[in-house]
Design an enzyme around this catalytic site. Structure first.
Site, short mmCIF file in Angstrom:
data_model
loop_
_atom_site.label_atom_id
_atom_site.label_comp_id
_atom_site.label_asym_id
_atom_site.label_seq_id
_atom_site.Cartn_x
_atom_site.Cartn_y
_atom_site.Cartn_z
N CYS A 96 0.83 -1.20 0.00
CA CYS A 96 0.00 0.00 0.00
C CYS A 96 0.87 1.26 0.00
O CYS A 96 1.54 1.56 1.00
CB CYS A 96 -0.92 -0.04 1.22
SG CYS A 96 -1.79 1.50 1.55
N CYS A 149 0.06 3.81 2.72
CA CYS A 149 0.50 3.28 4.02
C CYS A 149 1.98 3.58 4.23
O CYS A 149 2.39 4.03 5.30
CB CYS A 149 0.28 1.77 4.11
SG CYS A 149 -1.44 1.25 4.02
#
Length: 144
Positions: free
Chosen positions: A69, A72
């Site tokens: 991600c 993230c």
């Protein structure tokens, strides 16, 4: 609130009972003798997630994330900075939803990154999306 708290060690995950006035960095784990308050997010797994979220009387801010991600990974430094800012008021932790999907599943995480604040086993609030450090701090302070 009592003048003592149960804090889970970020190193060996043993529950410790310490005086609140020791949160400033004086407290060490009775088991592994490492500092109990580090300001760094703790990497959680299935077992340590249950211990930190269920046993700690200090709020635990969990970042549900995954290595693939992009947002993230972009938020990781801000999450660490917020954890250091609030180190005596909350424990910051990260749970890799890719590596531990069975731990994340009961929380119905629909998008990542998602942060949730837990206290004594109960989820108090959650927010999704990458945020800068200042906004993470403001959000956590508004919850705790």
């Amino acid at each position: 609130m009592s003048d003592k708290l149960h804090i889970v060690c970020p190193h060996c995950h043993t529950t410790n009972r310490i005086a609140i006035d020791q949160l400033g960095g004086e407290a060490h784990c009775g088991s592994c003798h490492q500092p109990l308050v580090t300001g760094h997010p703790v990497a959680l797994d299935d077992t340590s997630f249950a211990r930190h979220v269920g046993r700690s009387q200090l709020p635990v801010v969990v970042d549900f994330w995954a290595p693939w991600c992009g947002p993230c990974r972009m938020m990781a430094p801000a999450f660490e900075q917020a954890g250091n800012t609030l180190k005596t008021r909350a424990q910051f932790a990260k749970l890799d939803t890719e590596a531990y999907p069975q731990t994340a599943a009961p929380f119905n995480i629909r998008s990542i990154p998602t942060m949730a604040v837990f206290k004594e086993g109960k989820e108090l609030a959650r927010i999704s999306g990458a945020l800068p450090a200042g906004e993470i701090v403001r959000w956590v302070e508004s919850v705790i």
